[in-house]
Design a protein around this motif. Structure first.
Motif, PDB file in Angstrom:
ATOM      1  N   VAL A 112       1.312   2.961  -3.071  1.00  0.00           N
ATOM      2  CA  VAL A 112       0.032   3.664  -3.000  1.00  0.00           C
ATOM      3  C   VAL A 112       0.251   5.166  -3.208  1.00  0.00           C
ATOM      4  O   VAL A 112      -0.506   5.831  -3.930  1.00  0.00           O
ATOM      5  N   ALA A 113       1.322   5.689  -2.621  1.00  0.00           N
ATOM      6  CA  ALA A 113       1.617   7.117  -2.772  1.00  0.00           C
ATOM      7  C   ALA A 113       1.886   7.477  -4.227  1.00  0.00           C
ATOM      8  O   ALA A 113       1.551   8.585  -4.681  1.00  0.00           O
ATOM      9  N   GLU A 114       2.482   6.560  -4.966  1.00  0.00           N
ATOM     10  CA  GLU A 114       2.805   6.804  -6.372  1.00  0.00           C
ATOM     11  C   GLU A 114       1.545   7.080  -7.193  1.00  0.00           C
ATOM     12  O   GLU A 114       1.566   7.877  -8.135  1.00  0.00           O
ATOM     13  N   VAL A 115       0.440   6.429  -6.851  1.00  0.00           N
ATOM     14  CA  VAL A 115      -0.821   6.669  -7.556  1.00  0.00           C
ATOM     15  C   VAL A 115      -1.263   8.118  -7.360  1.00  0.00           C
ATOM     16  O   VAL A 115      -1.651   8.810  -8.318  1.00  0.00           O
ATOM     17  N   HIS A 116      -1.206   8.603  -6.122  1.00  0.00           N
ATOM     18  CA  HIS A 116      -1.585   9.992  -5.849  1.00  0.00           C
ATOM     19  C   HIS A 116      -0.633  10.976  -6.541  1.00  0.00           C
ATOM     20  O   HIS A 116      -1.068  12.007  -7.059  1.00  0.00           O
ATOM     21  N   ARG A 117       0.650  10.620  -6.563  1.00  0.00           N
ATOM     22  CA  ARG A 117       1.665  11.538  -7.113  1.00  0.00           C
ATOM     23  C   ARG A 117       1.547  11.675  -8.624  1.00  0.00           C
ATOM     24  O   ARG A 117       1.582  12.789  -9.162  1.00  0.00           O
ATOM     25  N   THR A 123       1.256  16.713  -4.579  1.00  0.00           N
ATOM     26  CA  THR A 123       2.655  16.896  -4.188  1.00  0.00           C
ATOM     27  C   THR A 123       3.157  15.622  -3.507  1.00  0.00           C
ATOM     28  O   THR A 123       2.364  14.773  -3.062  1.00  0.00           O
ATOM     29  N   ALA A 124       4.466  15.493  -3.398  1.00  0.00           N
ATOM     30  CA  ALA A 124       5.042  14.300  -2.782  1.00  0.00           C
ATOM     31  C   ALA A 124       4.576  14.133  -1.338  1.00  0.00           C
ATOM     32  O   ALA A 124       4.226  13.029  -0.903  1.00  0.00           O
ATOM     33  N   SER A 125       4.564  15.225  -0.577  1.00  0.00           N
ATOM     34  CA  SER A 125       4.172  15.127   0.835  1.00  0.00           C
ATOM     35  C   SER A 125       2.683  14.808   0.972  1.00  0.00           C
ATOM     36  O   SER A 125       2.293  13.990   1.812  1.00  0.00           O
ATOM     37  N   ASP A 126       1.849  15.445   0.141  1.00  0.00           N
ATOM     38  CA  ASP A 126       0.412  15.156   0.193  1.00  0.00           C
ATOM     39  C   ASP A 126       0.138  13.714  -0.230  1.00  0.00           C
ATOM     40  O   ASP A 126      -0.792  13.075   0.285  1.00  0.00           O
ATOM     41  N   VAL A 128       2.056  11.098   0.273  1.00  0.00           N
ATOM     42  CA  VAL A 128       2.391  10.214   1.395  1.00  0.00           C
ATOM     43  C   VAL A 128       1.266  10.206   2.424  1.00  0.00           C
ATOM     44  O   VAL A 128       0.858   9.156   2.927  1.00  0.00           O
ATOM     45  N   VAL A 129       0.749  11.395   2.735  1.00  0.00           N
ATOM     46  CA  VAL A 129      -0.348  11.503   3.712  1.00  0.00           C
ATOM     47  C   VAL A 129      -1.587  10.752   3.212  1.00  0.00           C
ATOM     48  O   VAL A 129      -2.229  10.007   3.957  1.00  0.00           O
ATOM     49  N   ALA A 130      -1.925  10.945   1.930  1.00  0.00           N
ATOM     50  CA  ALA A 130      -3.104  10.287   1.366  1.00  0.00           C
ATOM     51  C   ALA A 130      -2.932   8.775   1.343  1.00  0.00           C
ATOM     52  O   ALA A 130      -3.874   8.020   1.603  1.00  0.00           O
ATOM     53  N   ALA A 131      -1.710   8.307   1.044  1.00  0.00           N
ATOM     54  CA  ALA A 131      -1.448   6.864   1.017  1.00  0.00           C
ATOM     55  C   ALA A 131      -1.613   6.255   2.404  1.00  0.00           C
ATOM     56  O   ALA A 131      -2.157   5.156   2.554  1.00  0.00           O
ATOM     57  N   LYS A 132      -1.139   6.958   3.427  1.00  0.00           N
ATOM     58  CA  LYS A 132      -1.297   6.464   4.802  1.00  0.00           C
ATOM     59  C   LYS A 132      -2.781   6.298   5.142  1.00  0.00           C
ATOM     60  O   LYS A 132      -3.183   5.318   5.781  1.00  0.00           O
ATOM     61  N   GLN A 133      -3.600   7.252   4.699  1.00  0.00           N
ATOM     62  CA  GLN A 133      -5.035   7.171   4.966  1.00  0.00           C
ATOM     63  C   GLN A 133      -5.664   5.987   4.219  1.00  0.00           C
ATOM     64  O   GLN A 133      -6.473   5.252   4.781  1.00  0.00           O
ATOM     65  N   ASN A 134      -5.270   5.791   2.958  1.00  0.00           N
ATOM     66  CA  ASN A 134      -5.784   4.661   2.186  1.00  0.00           C
ATOM     67  C   ASN A 134      -5.464   3.334   2.849  1.00  0.00           C
ATOM     68  O   ASN A 134      -6.310   2.430   2.915  1.00  0.00           O
ATOM     69  N   LEU A 135      -4.241   3.188   3.334  1.00  0.00           N
ATOM     70  CA  LEU A 135      -3.828   1.934   3.975  1.00  0.00           C
ATOM     71  C   LEU A 135      -4.541   1.747   5.312  1.00  0.00           C
ATOM     72  O   LEU A 135      -4.916   0.624   5.668  1.00  0.00           O
ATOM     73  N   ALA A 136      -4.750   2.830   6.042  1.00  0.00           N
ATOM     74  CA  ALA A 136      -5.459   2.727   7.322  1.00  0.00           C
ATOM     75  C   ALA A 136      -6.899   2.265   7.113  1.00  0.00           C
ATOM     76  O   ALA A 136      -7.442   1.503   7.921  1.00  0.00           O
TER      77      ALA A 136
END
Length: 474
Positions: A112-117, A123-126, A128-136
């Motif tokens: 999921v993070a790869e889509v945002h990246r 950015t890589a850190s952003d 990861v944060v966005a992916a966590k929100q999507n999964l939640a």
């Protein structure tokens, strides 16, 4: 039909052709912001092909004619390379099979993070944060570090939905977005799709679930045999359907079925006591007992990820329990314990025609081909489908072929894992009726795992409900 061409997407006179003739004929429809479009219809009616024509990913050997106007551009006239540039950026697809959306070599969170990246340039850190929100948002926080093979089919579907949301495309095509999900998660995903519409995204949904179509509202199109047979506002169409097939479709929902009387079960085929299964520190279920006898259907219902599929796999010997004992009828060959998979592609070689796969199996086990042809007719599977690859038939058609394949070996026990989750109500009723007839005719013992409580209550000899917390029976 009067199609408003000022909509953001207008499809006119769309026909889709295979080498043996047209499979979708003269479909015209439209959708715009704030007015989602949902296509209903039986498996193989052409719903997904319409979506694939819009997306530009029709199967090999299939081509489309007509027009698909998106923001003033005819997508059918675009070069393949230009169309692919839209994928994941202006047009997103949530595919019918989560296997096709997930990389089996990557954990869920990084996918999921790869889509945002790489699509949204975060950015890589952003990312990861966005992916966590999507999964939640789809109740999958616990699956972030898992691989696709470690999660259930329903969890895989939610992971694919999280990826589709992450892309944020102008048009989202959702192909059976709620199949394999329990009622609570189905409603949650439907609400998620509705929020996409409220945010201004265009939404085309392909579904056989009338409840999803009703909740999304907007416009509904009903397809049958490659044609759009009814089209109009959701409220009016569902309240007063005009076409005979639409009426049949609505009447075939499991909640409308009568309950079948069941014969007295025969000898026990498989039994288990004190089953327990853990994944790390998580106890999926413990102290679980079950018995399935000849001539009965035992159903397990419960939320996604509570361990329903794992119990069936333990009974088949595919998964080892951490505690407890399983006893199978000793005189039966292991081949007579069969599984109908939740994801039907798991049962077929992707580069082999369905006919060849079935003929090879029949030859290996000395089965008569005429019996397979008779079963095809009972399951409403046309002969022409046998010469296609698994990826060239609808999910519902492939699920019916998977059932036929499992029954070919004359099972004494069948673990049916979400056996009808990919079927429209009419096809589901046909398949369940066929399965009930086999149970009565042959004494087949069936363990049915399903999210559909209405279905389970109507067909089961016994019903076991698992709770979500620790998998204990309710």
């Amino acid at each position: 039909m009067n199609i408003q061409m000022m909509n953001d997407i207008a499809v006119h006179d769309l026909s889709i052709h295979a080498k043996d003739g047209p499979i979708v004929m003269d479909v015209s429809l439209a959708l715009g912001k704030g007015r989602p479009l949902t296509l209903l219809g039986e498996s193989g009616s052409g719903k997904s092909l319409v979506a694939q024509a819009i997306m530009g990913n029709l199967p090999a050997g299939v081509h489309a004619t007509g027009g698909v106007i998106f923001k003033g551009v005819d997508l059918l006239a675009e070069a393949a390379g230009e169309r692919r540039k839209r994928w994941g950026r202006s047009i997103g697809l949530l595919p019918q099979e989560p296997w096709l959306a997930l990389d089996p070599t990557m954990r869920v969170g990084p996918q999921v993070a790869e889509v945002h990246r790489y699509v949204k340039d975060k950015t890589a850190s952003d990312s990861v944060v966005a992916a966590k929100q999507n999964l939640a948002e789809v109740s999958l926080s616990a699956a972030e570090a898992l691989y696709p093979f470690q999660i259930s089919g329903g969890m895989g579907q939610r992971a694919a939905i999280a990826m589709a949301h992450a892309a944020g495309t102008e048009l989202l095509i959702a192909d059976e977005p709620t199949k394999g999900l329990d009622a609570a998660l189905r409603d949650s995903v439907t609400a998620r799709l509705s929020r996409e519409v409220e945010a201004g995204r265009l939404l085309l949904t392909i579904t056989h679930d009338v409840a999803v179509a009703r909740a999304l509202g907007g416009t509904i199109g009903v397809m049958l045999d490659g044609r759009l047979v009814e089209y109009g506002p959701a409220e009016a169409l569902l309240a007063e359907p005009q076409h005979a097939y639409t009426k049949t479709l609505l009447a075939a929902e499991p909640s409308q079925w009568g309950r079948k009387t069941r014969a007295t079960p025969g000898t026990t085929v498989v039994t288990a006591q004190g089953l327990e299964k853990r994944y790390g520190d998580r106890v999926l279920f413990s102290g679980f007992d079950i018995e399935v006898a000849a001539g009965e259907i035992v159903s397990i219902v419960g939320p996604s990820g509570c361990g329903k599929t794992t119990i069936g796999n333990i009974l088949l010997g595919l998964t080892k329990p951490d505690a407890g004992e399983v006893v199978r009828e000793g005189e039966l060959s292991p081949l007579r314990f069969q599984k109908l998979y939740q994801d039907p592609p798991a049962a077929f070689a992707p580069h082999q025609t369905i006919r060849k796969g079935l003929k090879d199996l029949a030859r290996l086990h000395g089965k008569d081909w005429s019996g397979i042809e008779a079963s095809c007719r009972r399951l409403r599977l046309q002969d022409v489908l046998l010469d296609r690859l698994p990826g060239q038939v609808s999910g519902g058609e492939l699920q019916r072929f998977a059932l036929l394949r499992a029954l070919l070996l004359d099972p004494a026990f069948l673990f049916a894992d979400e056996a009808t989750s990919r079927l429209d109500p009419v096809s589901q009723q046909d398949v369940v009726t066929f399965l009930l007839e086999l149970v009565e005719e042959t004494g087949l013992a069936v363990l049915l795992v399903t999210h559909d409580r209405d279905l389970a209550e109507k067909v089961s000899t016994r019903l076991i409900e698992l709770e979500g917390a620790d998998g204990r029976a309710a």
